[in-house]
Design an enzyme around this catalytic site. Sequence first.
Site, short mmCIF file in Angstrom:
data_model
loop_
_atom_site.label_atom_id
_atom_site.label_comp_id
_atom_site.label_asym_id
_atom_site.label_seq_id
_atom_site.Cartn_x
_atom_site.Cartn_y
_atom_site.Cartn_z
N GLY A 716 6.57 -8.63 -3.52
CA GLY A 716 5.31 -8.76 -4.25
C GLY A 716 4.34 -7.62 -4.09
O GLY A 716 3.55 -7.35 -4.98
N GLU A 717 4.33 -6.97 -2.95
CA GLU A 717 3.27 -6.01 -2.69
C GLU A 717 3.76 -4.58 -2.50
O GLU A 717 3.01 -3.62 -2.62
CB GLU A 717 2.47 -6.48 -1.46
#
Length: 754
Positions: A716-717
């Site tokens: 996600g990051e």
Amino acid sequence: MPHDVLSQMPRPTRFGSNDGQPPTRRDGELKVTGRAVYAADNHPDRMLYAVIAASRIARGRVVALDVAAAKAHPGVVEVLTPDNRPALAHDPNEKIPPFGFRIEVLQDDTVRYPGQPIALVVAETLEAATEGAALLDPRYETLPARTSRDDGERFAPQAVGVGSPPRTSYGDVEAGLAEAARVVEADYVTPAQYHNAMEPHAVVAEWDGDRLTLDMPNQALALSAASYAAYFGVPPGNVTIRSPFLGGGFGSKAILNGPQVLAIMAARMLDRPVKLVLTRAQMYGPVGHRGQTWQSLRLGMDGDGRLTALHHRSLSATSTFDDFLEPAANASLPLYASPAILAEHEGLRLDTGTPGPMRAPGEASGSAALEVAIDEAAEACGMDPLAFRLLNYAETEPGNGKPFSSKALRACYEDGARRFGWADRPLEPRRMRDETGFLVGWGMGTAVFPCPHFPAEARATLRADGTALVETAGADMGQGAWTALAQIAAESLGLDLDQVEFHSGLSTLPNGGVAGGSAHTASAGSAIDGAGRNAIARLAEIATADPASPLFGAGNIGVEARGGRLVRRDDESRSERYADILARAGQSAVVGFAKAERDPSTASGYAMYSHGAVFAEVKIDPSLGQMRVTRLVGAFAAGRIINPRLARSQYLGGMIWGVSFALHEEAVTDARTGRIMNADLAEYRVPVNADVPAVDAILVPEEDPVVNVLGVKGVGEIGITGTAGAIANAVWHATGVRPRRFPIRIEDLIGHLR
Ligand code: MOS
């Protein structure tokens, strides 16, 4: 209740599951047809509308509010101010662990930041509430706003980020710098950025006696329910949060905020449901942001280009009343082999809302500075930036020598460089032009993000018809949890995806942990996998003990689940459908349950990170200094990928956010008033389609036997990390001008280009 949240759960779908392609988003159809109900879409009977009145000064005191005028306005029901707001059962100045912040709920008349709620107006209509808020006509006693590095108060923090140490030191950095053949020292600045999720923060709060139902976008349902329960003095089980869909969160919907608590207060006080939706402008203040940093790096290299010391220092801004600090310097801890590393943080108090976690907190800002510093170090050594990174590759975690649970970063470098064409890159800057005469530059950065694990639970129910219901209170903020978690459920149960009904986004389900830290699939997914296996084990117990079953006597270990059947391992011709096993046993279902936590010895014995390499091309008009990213290639290794389509989408989104970090985003504060001058999406710049280049994400295979039962890390990051640095390095390669502040501005280049 206004709507049945279970009817909102995306239904089983076959899209993509049988055509050899990864499944598309299960919730896609609901969203594109407008049937997905977001928090603010709820309209319970007798609902009132609340509007925040926000401070227009940054520091001082509210000395007068024309409450009478507001209350006299037709439709206005109540005005909450520090004078009449009800007490809370938990002091809002005291944080609730583990992720609590001091919340702003009209506890006094002091103004600590621009946009701070100073009153809440509740009315029969949104228009009346808005008008009422405008009639309050606040009078202030104004103090000068502290907005810059020079006028804020400095302090030594107890912790940075969410409980990370503020200072970590390995070896002797000063000795390493003293013995270095070359030293690079530089300062970097990153701005305040705001999450700007498409969906504003919203809540519809409804009390029924001492039971509270909240429709709100929420990344951390169980923690939030417990915190609301504490503030309002009710048992945690009395709070139900319904959050089937989020229009983006990025960290800002993982933390409780004052406006939402005020709306809940008003609902209780007035005994009617209350809806509060922040305006876009109101999202620049009480709901977190990425704090400003001023980072200094010092790198020492020996004659061959090997690091002898790495010193990363960050001054990070926070508010005057809370402590969250961007853990930017910690980005230098896991990545490059150096005998001495020092990462340290100092805090700076400004008259701003408290910052909080925002997509890749710490790593995004920290890696932007670190990756430029690494590029500067390679330049100082006359080395290719990729060769420099490979020379300083960390085989074990620097400082503590822990093995990586897996680390396919070398393959990321190789695959990314090959796809990008990095081998053709001239070492010197300003050597490439395109056919129109624009300067062309190529740069790279390393991407890294840790793999945390949040405790999570799940329940799997195998039903009489052979289908399953799988439940966990997670959150899909657009990342694809509805789909990826259902895929994990189907696999663990030996069913097709369209035979699995998956329920999530509801706090009364088993605690699905936090949708944050890039850890939701790993955490909730591990619990789902365990629950599915547990349900299958129970079914196998029934079958193998039943003389009428072809599986009789096989023992639990002797059967496996696939295609909706239990199959004997030693004789595939002997198998039985789940439905038949249950029918003969006269059972309507078997239920499996599991809790997934990280094993402490794994946690202490291994370094666990996702890795990647990002390559960027920029083109710059030498007359105007106008910059454009024209190509981005990222290669990422994040353990097992559950859904390549959705993982790729996460990488692309992350890298585009990296473009935004490098060239666009900045909240600009007016030093005279302390107010943010571009608190809207017209002037807070984010990339539009025309700013987004050809973006390519390579999914580098990686097996991780350690990180969790699934071998899943997180996607996600990481895409943001490395990307801003890669773009800045490409700008240097195009121009010979070294950008050291973000976003990179035309005026940083102009005058140096011809
Ligand atoms: Mo994130 S900043 O862990 O939602």
